[in-house]
Design an enzyme around this catalytic site. Structure first.
Site, PDB file in Angstrom:
ATOM      1  N   ASP A  16       0.879  -1.227   0.160  1.00 37.90           N
ATOM      2  CA  ASP A  16       0.017  -0.125   0.000  1.00 37.90           C
ATOM      3  C   ASP A  16       0.906   1.130   0.105  1.00 37.90           C
ATOM      4  O   ASP A  16       2.060   1.117   0.167  1.00 37.90           O
ATOM      5  CB  ASP A  16      -0.766  -0.051   1.182  1.00 37.90           C
ATOM      6  CG  ASP A  16      -1.501   1.321   1.742  1.00 37.90           C
ATOM      7  OD1 ASP A  16      -2.169   1.768   0.816  1.00 37.90           O
ATOM      8  OD2 ASP A  16      -1.511   1.771   2.759  1.00 37.90           O
ATOM      9  N   ASP A  18      -0.087   5.139   0.984  1.00 37.56           N
ATOM     10  CA  ASP A  18      -0.380   5.917   2.103  1.00 37.56           C
ATOM     11  C   ASP A  18      -0.329   5.320   3.402  1.00 37.56           C
ATOM     12  O   ASP A  18      -1.230   4.523   3.875  1.00 37.56           O
ATOM     13  CB  ASP A  18      -1.884   6.469   1.865  1.00 37.56           C
ATOM     14  CG  ASP A  18      -2.195   7.733   1.208  1.00 37.56           C
ATOM     15  OD1 ASP A  18      -1.176   8.695   1.226  1.00 37.56           O
ATOM     16  OD2 ASP A  18      -3.115   8.210   0.496  1.00 37.56           O
ATOM     17  N   ASN A  50      -5.417   2.525  -2.939  1.00 38.15           N
ATOM     18  CA  ASN A  50      -6.757   2.826  -2.900  1.00 38.15           C
ATOM     19  C   ASN A  50      -6.956   4.224  -3.553  1.00 38.15           C
ATOM     20  O   ASN A  50      -7.904   4.840  -3.695  1.00 38.15           O
ATOM     21  CB  ASN A  50      -7.355   2.709  -1.675  1.00 38.15           C
ATOM     22  CG  ASN A  50      -8.206   1.393  -1.430  1.00 38.15           C
ATOM     23  OD1 ASN A  50      -8.605   0.744  -2.523  1.00 38.15           O
ATOM     24  ND2 ASN A  50      -8.879   1.231  -0.597  1.00 38.15           N
ATOM     25  N   ASP A 217      -1.178  -0.465   6.172  1.00 38.56           N
ATOM     26  CA  ASP A 217      -1.530  -0.004   7.496  1.00 38.56           C
ATOM     27  C   ASP A 217      -2.951   0.140   7.787  1.00 38.56           C
ATOM     28  O   ASP A 217      -3.540   0.182   8.885  1.00 38.56           O
ATOM     29  CB  ASP A 217      -1.257   1.203   7.495  1.00 38.56           C
ATOM     30  CG  ASP A 217      -1.857   2.578   6.420  1.00 38.56           C
ATOM     31  OD1 ASP A 217      -2.149   2.013   5.276  1.00 38.56           O
ATOM     32  OD2 ASP A 217      -2.498   3.443   6.664  1.00 38.56           O
TER      33      ASP A 217
HETATM   34 MG   LIG Z   1      -2.794   3.232   3.641  1.00 38.15          MG
END
Ligand SMILES: [Mg+2]
Length: 272
Positions: A16, A18, A50, A217
């Site tokens: 991922d 962010d 995302n 996260d």
């Molecule tokens: Mg994230």
């Protein structure tokens, strides 16, 4: 996988962005070093975001500016799936865009026709991304269109995204939730934890899902979706006191800790 030693068996990593590779304007500790070490060991590395504002090309450029070289094929953004998904499901229809001009542009490129708020009754679909210009009239137009039968799609359902240490902005999911509440209809999402983004990332790594780790996260997006896709799940959580959710195989504080554990587990995979 229940322990760090099993890291040696992983053949590819999907990260991922962010809150995992970067947080706001800066890389998280160890992010660049981790990616370099995995690549030098010959392991596949793909970034799966995302992101509902930018495509993989913009994210790729941002990675490069922060010191992580990436090819556009290394980066998968939920934003890039929207055009294909709407075209596949509905064809080239009039759409109400709750999002940025970039989102309207990729829908135009997919053959759809963005309509103005005062023509929302003509929309066959409402598409939601992060929308810095979100307003009451736009909420009203979107909710009325959805209540009237337009398809309702959100790029992702993330409630928020990190923009700095202990700072967040409301995510696409928060805006979609307002429309869902007003219309009484839940949205269909394309991003994590739904499968499309994982499928593309796994294809790009080119190994079986069980040999690939999803590193992220968000327990709701990255861990839940990674587990459902059959991947090993590695959770980035800066608070060591947070209980580990059942969808998490391994928890680390930051990419630096993951690099330390991976080097200890796979000493022969590292040239340094
Ligand atoms: Mg994230």
């Amino acid at each position: 996988m229940t322990d760090a030693e099993s890291l040696a068996r992983i053949e590819g990593f999907v990260f991922d962005l962010d809150g995992t590779i970067w947080e706001g304007p800066a890389l998280l500790p160890g992010a660049a070093e981790l990616v370099t070490a995995l690549r030098e060991a010959g392991l596949g590395v793909v970034f799966a975001s995302n992101c509902s504002r930018y495509g993989g090309d913009v994210l790729c450029e941002r990675l490069g500016k922060l010191g992580i070289e990436a090819d556009p094929r290394d980066v998968v953004s939920a934003f890039d799936l929207v055009g294909d998904e709407i075209r596949r499901r509905l064809g080239p229809v009039p759409v109400l865009v709750v999002g940025t001009e970039e989102l309207a542009k990729i829908l135009r490129e997919a053959g759809c026709h963005p309509v103005a708020e005062d023509q929302a009754a003509d929309a066959r679909a409402v598409i939601v991304g992060v929308d810095p210009a979100f307003s009451y009239p736009r909420l009203r137009a979107a909710a009325r269109a959805v209540a009237g039968g337009a398809g309702f799609f959100a790029i992702n359902l993330d409630a928020r995204f990190p923009v700095g240490p202990d700072l967040f902005d409301p995510g696409c999911g928060s805006l979609a939730a307002a429309i869902a509440t007003a219309s009484g209809v839940p949205p269909i999402a394309f991003g994590k934890p739904e499968h499309p983004l994982f499928r593309v990332a796994i294809e790009r790594i080119g190994r079986s899902a069980g040999a690939i780790a999803m590193v992220g996260d968000s327990t709701a997006s990255d861990m839940t979706g990674g587990r459902a896709a059959g991947m090993v799940t590695i959770w980035i959580d800066s608070n060591p006191d947070t209980p580990r959710p059942p969808t998490v195989d391994l928890a680390v504080r930051d990419p630096a800790e993951l690099l330390r554990l991976w080097r200890a587990a796979a000493p022969h995979g590292v040239r340094a």
